[in-house]
Design a protein around this motif. Structure first.
Motif, mmCIF file in Angstrom:
data_model
loop_
_atom_site.group_PDB
_atom_site.id
_atom_site.type_symbol
_atom_site.label_atom_id
_atom_site.label_comp_id
_atom_site.label_asym_id
_atom_site.label_seq_id
_atom_site.Cartn_x
_atom_site.Cartn_y
_atom_site.Cartn_z
ATOM 1 N N TYR A 7 29.999 62.183 36.126
ATOM 2 C CA TYR A 7 30.627 61.142 35.299
ATOM 3 C C TYR A 7 30.951 59.899 36.116
ATOM 4 O O TYR A 7 31.274 59.998 37.295
ATOM 5 C CB TYR A 7 31.934 61.670 34.690
ATOM 6 C CG TYR A 7 31.779 62.975 33.955
ATOM 7 C CD1 TYR A 7 31.037 63.052 32.784
ATOM 8 C CD2 TYR A 7 32.364 64.136 34.440
ATOM 9 C CE1 TYR A 7 30.893 64.257 32.114
ATOM 10 C CE2 TYR A 7 32.231 65.342 33.761
ATOM 11 C CZ TYR A 7 31.495 65.397 32.602
ATOM 12 O OH TYR A 7 31.363 66.588 31.947
ATOM 13 N N ASP A 8 30.905 58.760 35.482
ATOM 14 C CA ASP A 8 31.318 57.510 36.141
ATOM 15 C C ASP A 8 32.832 57.484 36.245
ATOM 16 O O ASP A 8 33.514 57.873 35.300
ATOM 17 C CB ASP A 8 30.818 56.298 35.346
ATOM 18 C CG ASP A 8 29.316 56.111 35.475
ATOM 19 O OD1 ASP A 8 28.773 56.408 36.552
ATOM 20 O OD2 ASP A 8 28.702 55.667 34.492
ATOM 21 N N PRO A 9 33.370 57.051 37.362
ATOM 22 C CA PRO A 9 32.674 56.653 38.575
ATOM 23 C C PRO A 9 32.230 57.883 39.371
ATOM 24 O O PRO A 9 33.021 58.790 39.593
ATOM 25 C CB PRO A 9 33.720 55.861 39.345
ATOM 26 C CG PRO A 9 35.027 56.428 38.904
ATOM 27 C CD PRO A 9 34.833 56.873 37.480
ATOM 28 N N VAL A 10 30.954 57.909 39.758
ATOM 29 C CA VAL A 10 30.422 59.042 40.515
ATOM 30 C C VAL A 10 30.973 59.017 41.937
ATOM 31 O O VAL A 10 31.484 58.007 42.405
ATOM 32 C CB VAL A 10 28.874 59.054 40.522
ATOM 33 C CG1 VAL A 10 28.333 59.312 39.133
ATOM 34 C CG2 VAL A 10 28.314 57.774 41.103
ATOM 35 N N GLY A 11 30.854 60.138 42.610
ATOM 36 C CA GLY A 11 31.408 60.264 43.948
ATOM 37 C C GLY A 11 32.861 60.688 43.873
ATOM 38 O O GLY A 11 33.318 61.188 42.841
ATOM 39 N N GLY A 26 38.920 55.515 51.481
ATOM 40 C CA GLY A 26 37.515 55.825 51.677
ATOM 41 C C GLY A 26 36.951 56.516 50.457
ATOM 42 O O GLY A 26 37.583 56.535 49.396
ATOM 43 N N GLY A 27 35.775 57.058 50.619
ATOM 44 C CA GLY A 27 35.156 57.756 49.503
ATOM 45 C C GLY A 27 33.922 58.525 49.930
ATOM 46 O O GLY A 27 33.452 58.397 51.073
ATOM 47 N N PHE A 28 33.418 59.333 49.013
ATOM 48 C CA PHE A 28 32.205 60.103 49.223
ATOM 49 C C PHE A 28 31.170 59.681 48.189
ATOM 50 O O PHE A 28 31.505 59.410 47.035
ATOM 51 C CB PHE A 28 32.479 61.603 49.062
ATOM 52 C CG PHE A 28 33.325 62.179 50.160
ATOM 53 C CD1 PHE A 28 32.757 62.538 51.375
ATOM 54 C CD2 PHE A 28 34.682 62.357 49.983
ATOM 55 C CE1 PHE A 28 33.536 63.069 52.388
ATOM 56 C CE2 PHE A 28 35.472 62.883 50.989
ATOM 57 C CZ PHE A 28 34.899 63.244 52.193
ATOM 58 N N SER A 29 29.925 59.670 48.593
ATOM 59 C CA SER A 29 28.815 59.385 47.682
ATOM 60 C C SER A 29 28.580 60.600 46.790
ATOM 61 O O SER A 29 28.965 61.720 47.135
ATOM 62 C CB SER A 29 27.543 59.089 48.475
ATOM 63 O OG SER A 29 27.727 57.954 49.277
ATOM 64 N N PRO A 30 27.917 60.401 45.638
ATOM 65 C CA PRO A 30 27.621 61.525 44.757
ATOM 66 C C PRO A 30 26.882 62.646 45.485
ATOM 67 O O PRO A 30 25.960 62.390 46.268
ATOM 68 C CB PRO A 30 26.727 60.913 43.674
ATOM 69 C CG PRO A 30 27.018 59.457 43.716
ATOM 70 C CD PRO A 30 27.390 59.140 45.123
ATOM 71 N N GLU A 32 27.667 64.307 47.971
ATOM 72 C CA GLU A 32 27.902 64.393 49.413
ATOM 73 C C GLU A 32 28.781 65.620 49.696
ATOM 74 O O GLU A 32 29.730 65.905 48.965
ATOM 75 C CB GLU A 32 28.590 63.123 49.910
ATOM 76 C CG GLU A 32 28.747 63.061 51.414
ATOM 77 C CD GLU A 32 29.300 61.734 51.908
ATOM 78 O OE1 GLU A 32 29.655 61.679 53.095
ATOM 79 O OE2 GLU A 32 29.385 60.766 51.125
ATOM 80 N N LEU A 33 28.467 66.319 50.768
ATOM 81 C CA LEU A 33 29.228 67.495 51.177
ATOM 82 C C LEU A 33 30.636 67.081 51.602
ATOM 83 O O LEU A 33 30.814 66.126 52.362
ATOM 84 C CB LEU A 33 28.516 68.199 52.332
ATOM 85 C CG LEU A 33 29.123 69.506 52.813
ATOM 86 C CD1 LEU A 33 29.085 70.562 51.703
ATOM 87 C CD2 LEU A 33 28.381 69.998 54.037
ATOM 88 N N VAL A 34 31.641 67.818 51.116
ATOM 89 C CA VAL A 34 33.046 67.545 51.416
ATOM 90 C C VAL A 34 33.654 68.830 51.976
ATOM 91 O O VAL A 34 33.566 69.881 51.358
ATOM 92 C CB VAL A 34 33.809 67.112 50.144
ATOM 93 C CG1 VAL A 34 35.266 66.863 50.455
ATOM 94 C CG2 VAL A 34 33.158 65.878 49.514
ATOM 95 N N THR A 35 34.289 68.734 53.144
ATOM 96 C CA THR A 35 34.910 69.894 53.776
ATOM 97 C C THR A 35 36.426 69.743 53.697
ATOM 98 O O THR A 35 36.974 68.715 54.106
ATOM 99 C CB THR A 35 34.465 70.014 55.246
ATOM 100 O OG1 THR A 35 33.038 70.041 55.287
ATOM 101 C CG2 THR A 35 35.008 71.270 55.884
ATOM 102 N N ALA A 76 29.012 72.932 43.417
ATOM 103 C CA ALA A 76 27.590 72.757 43.721
ATOM 104 C C ALA A 76 27.200 71.336 43.329
ATOM 105 O O ALA A 76 27.901 70.689 42.552
ATOM 106 C CB ALA A 76 26.763 73.768 42.939
ATOM 107 N N PRO A 77 26.078 70.827 43.844
ATOM 108 C CA PRO A 77 25.632 69.493 43.431
ATOM 109 C C PRO A 77 25.445 69.425 41.911
ATOM 110 O O PRO A 77 25.123 70.421 41.267
ATOM 111 C CB PRO A 77 24.291 69.334 44.157
ATOM 112 C CG PRO A 77 24.403 70.230 45.340
ATOM 113 C CD PRO A 77 25.204 71.416 44.855
ATOM 114 N N THR A 78 25.662 68.250 41.363
ATOM 115 C CA THR A 78 25.532 68.035 39.919
ATOM 116 C C THR A 78 24.544 66.917 39.634
ATOM 117 O O THR A 78 24.271 66.076 40.486
ATOM 118 C CB THR A 78 26.891 67.672 39.287
ATOM 119 O OG1 THR A 78 27.482 66.600 40.024
ATOM 120 C CG2 THR A 78 27.834 68.848 39.287
ATOM 121 N N ALA A 79 24.040 66.908 38.416
ATOM 122 C CA ALA A 79 23.129 65.859 37.966
ATOM 123 C C ALA A 79 23.910 64.861 37.119
ATOM 124 O O ALA A 79 24.823 65.227 36.381
ATOM 125 C CB ALA A 79 21.992 66.457 37.147
#
Length: 108
Positions: A7-11, A26-30, A32-35, A76-79
């Motif tokens: 969903y917008d805003p992605v990431g 800061g932020g993460f791209s859509p 992107e792995l987050v620990t 998991a990654p999403t579309a």
């Protein structure tokens, strides 16, 4: 965990404190792995979202750079759903009790 791409805003935004109004640092791209290394509950980032995306859980980044809201992460990654037709937001991240409160909540 992965930054959401549904969903917008992605990431996902990184906040200095675990609050929706906390300073964005800061932020993460859509997708992107987050620990993360723990979580806490404060206020939902998106209280009008349907469950579970209206959660008040915030995850602490393992590198110490800040906090990411429950709604900003997926298991998991999403579309991307450009037409917002899907009601399924992707697999939510489990907030296990063994990681709850591992970190001390910062003074707000």
């Amino acid at each position: 965990m992965f930054a959401q791409n549904r969903y917008d805003p992605v990431g996902a935004a990184i906040r200095a404190v675990p609050l929706p109004g906390g300073q964005k640092v800061g932020g993460f791209s859509p997708n992107e792995l987050v620990t993360v290394d723990g979580w806490t509950e404060t206020q939902p980032a998106y209280p009008r979202n349907r469950a579970p995306w209206n959660s008040d859980i915030w995850f602490h980044l393992a590198d110490g750079k800040g906090w990411v809201s429950f709604a900003g992460l997926r298991q998991a990654p999403t579309a991307k759903d450009d037409n917002n037709h899907s009601l399924e937001g992707g697999p939510p991240v489990p907030a296990t009790e063994s990681c709850r409160g591992v970190l001390r909540m910062p003074a707000l």
